[in-house]
Scaffold this motif. Structure first.
Motif, mmCIF file in Angstrom:
data_model
loop_
_atom_site.group_PDB
_atom_site.id
_atom_site.type_symbol
_atom_site.label_atom_id
_atom_site.label_comp_id
_atom_site.label_asym_id
_atom_site.label_seq_id
_atom_site.Cartn_x
_atom_site.Cartn_y
_atom_site.Cartn_z
ATOM 1 N N LEU A 66 0.873 -1.164 0.000
ATOM 2 C CA LEU A 66 0.000 0.000 0.000
ATOM 3 C C LEU A 66 0.912 1.216 0.000
ATOM 4 N N VAL A 67 0.827 2.029 -1.026
ATOM 5 C CA VAL A 67 1.646 3.227 -1.154
ATOM 6 C C VAL A 67 0.734 4.418 -0.894
ATOM 7 N N VAL A 68 1.040 5.175 0.160
ATOM 8 C CA VAL A 68 0.210 6.316 0.555
ATOM 9 C C VAL A 68 0.910 7.603 0.143
ATOM 10 N N LYS A 69 0.158 8.455 -0.550
ATOM 11 C CA LYS A 69 0.676 9.752 -1.014
ATOM 12 C C LYS A 69 -0.252 10.847 -0.517
ATOM 13 N N ASP A 70 0.171 12.103 -0.679
ATOM 14 C CA ASP A 70 -0.690 13.203 -0.260
ATOM 15 C C ASP A 70 -1.857 13.360 -1.242
ATOM 16 N N ALA A 71 -2.727 14.309 -0.980
ATOM 17 C CA ALA A 71 -3.938 14.481 -1.790
ATOM 18 C C ALA A 71 -3.649 14.808 -3.250
ATOM 19 N N GLU A 72 -2.460 15.365 -3.527
ATOM 20 C CA GLU A 72 -2.085 15.673 -4.914
ATOM 21 C C GLU A 72 -1.377 14.511 -5.596
ATOM 22 N N GLY A 73 -1.211 13.394 -4.882
ATOM 23 C CA GLY A 73 -0.550 12.233 -5.456
ATOM 24 C C GLY A 73 0.963 12.283 -5.372
ATOM 25 N N LYS A 74 1.497 13.124 -4.480
ATOM 26 C CA LYS A 74 2.941 13.257 -4.322
ATOM 27 C C LYS A 74 3.414 12.490 -3.100
ATOM 28 N N ALA A 75 4.605 11.929 -3.196
ATOM 29 C CA ALA A 75 5.207 11.257 -2.041
ATOM 30 C C ALA A 75 5.446 12.296 -0.951
ATOM 31 N N THR A 76 5.251 11.891 0.300
ATOM 32 C CA THR A 76 5.425 12.817 1.418
ATOM 33 C C THR A 76 5.866 12.054 2.655
ATOM 34 N N THR A 77 6.513 12.753 3.546
ATOM 35 C CA THR A 77 6.855 12.165 4.849
ATOM 36 C C THR A 77 5.861 12.630 5.911
ATOM 37 N N ASP A 78 4.924 13.489 5.528
ATOM 38 C CA ASP A 78 3.890 13.939 6.460
ATOM 39 C C ASP A 78 2.888 12.816 6.712
ATOM 40 N N VAL A 79 2.287 12.838 7.875
ATOM 41 C CA VAL A 79 1.217 11.877 8.183
ATOM 42 C C VAL A 79 -0.067 12.394 7.535
ATOM 43 N N VAL A 80 -0.602 11.631 6.564
ATOM 44 C CA VAL A 80 -1.813 12.062 5.867
ATOM 45 C C VAL A 80 -3.041 11.257 6.273
ATOM 46 N N LEU A 81 -2.835 10.110 6.907
ATOM 47 C CA LEU A 81 -3.940 9.344 7.468
ATOM 48 C C LEU A 81 -3.386 8.322 8.451
ATOM 49 N N GLN A 82 -4.262 7.835 9.305
ATOM 50 C CA GLN A 82 -3.917 6.772 10.238
ATOM 51 C C GLN A 82 -4.629 5.510 9.758
ATOM 52 N N LEU A 83 -3.875 4.623 9.127
ATOM 53 C CA LEU A 83 -4.442 3.376 8.627
ATOM 54 C C LEU A 83 -4.699 2.453 9.806
ATOM 55 N N ASP A 84 -5.918 1.957 9.922
ATOM 56 C CA ASP A 84 -6.314 1.133 11.053
ATOM 57 C C ASP A 84 -6.343 -0.349 10.690
ATOM 58 N N TRP A 85 -6.953 -0.706 9.545
ATOM 59 C CA TRP A 85 -7.065 -2.108 9.144
ATOM 60 C C TRP A 85 -7.309 -2.206 7.644
ATOM 61 N N ILE A 86 -7.037 -3.405 7.102
ATOM 62 C CA ILE A 86 -7.370 -3.701 5.714
ATOM 63 C C ILE A 86 -8.056 -5.069 5.664
ATOM 64 N N GLU A 87 -8.933 -5.223 4.691
ATOM 65 C CA GLU A 87 -9.645 -6.497 4.515
ATOM 66 C C GLU A 87 -9.820 -6.768 3.033
ATOM 67 N N PHE A 88 -9.456 -7.952 2.612
ATOM 68 C CA PHE A 88 -9.714 -8.395 1.251
ATOM 69 C C PHE A 88 -11.065 -9.093 1.203
ATOM 70 N N VAL A 89 -11.813 -8.823 0.144
ATOM 71 C CA VAL A 89 -13.158 -9.363 0.028
ATOM 72 C C VAL A 89 -13.273 -10.166 -1.260
ATOM 73 N N GLN A 90 -13.875 -11.316 -1.138
ATOM 74 C CA GLN A 90 -14.159 -12.162 -2.295
ATOM 75 C C GLN A 90 -15.572 -11.858 -2.767
ATOM 76 N N PRO A 91 -15.779 -11.672 -4.067
ATOM 77 C CA PRO A 91 -17.136 -11.350 -4.539
ATOM 78 C C PRO A 91 -18.110 -12.483 -4.199
ATOM 79 N N GLN A 92 -19.342 -12.087 -3.937
ATOM 80 C CA GLN A 92 -20.391 -13.046 -3.584
ATOM 81 C C GLN A 92 -20.963 -13.702 -4.813
#
Length: 89
Positions: free
Chosen positions: A63-89
């Protein structure tokens, strides 16, 4: 991650200042198979989902996180809590 049968990723996050989240396979510079644009929003319990197109099999996931303009940054732009993969029903 074994991507066989998977086509959706859901992310849970908190306190976003606006971010672009890219899903890459096999390396951080590998093919981007999905993108999320997250608006600026304070508070906890936020979630968003992306659909991706991936061939079956085992791959490393980045997961590559960038700022709102799509630029790489060292600033904290969000706090990722969890991820889940979903299989289609």
């Amino acid at each position: 991650v074994d991507f066989t049968g998977l086509s959706q990723l859901i992310v849970g996050y908190n306190n976003c200042s606006g971010a672009l989240v890219e899903l890459h396979v096999d390396s951080p510079d590998g093919p981007a198979i999905g993108t999320l644009v997250l608006p600026a929003k304070e508070g906890s319990g936020q979630s968003a989902e992306m659909t991706f197109d991936m061939t079956a099999g085992f791959h490393d996931l980045y997961l590559v996180v960038k700022d709102a303009e799509g630029k790489a940054t060292t600033d904290v732009v969000l706090q990722l809590d969890w991820i889940e993969f979903v299989q289609p029903q």
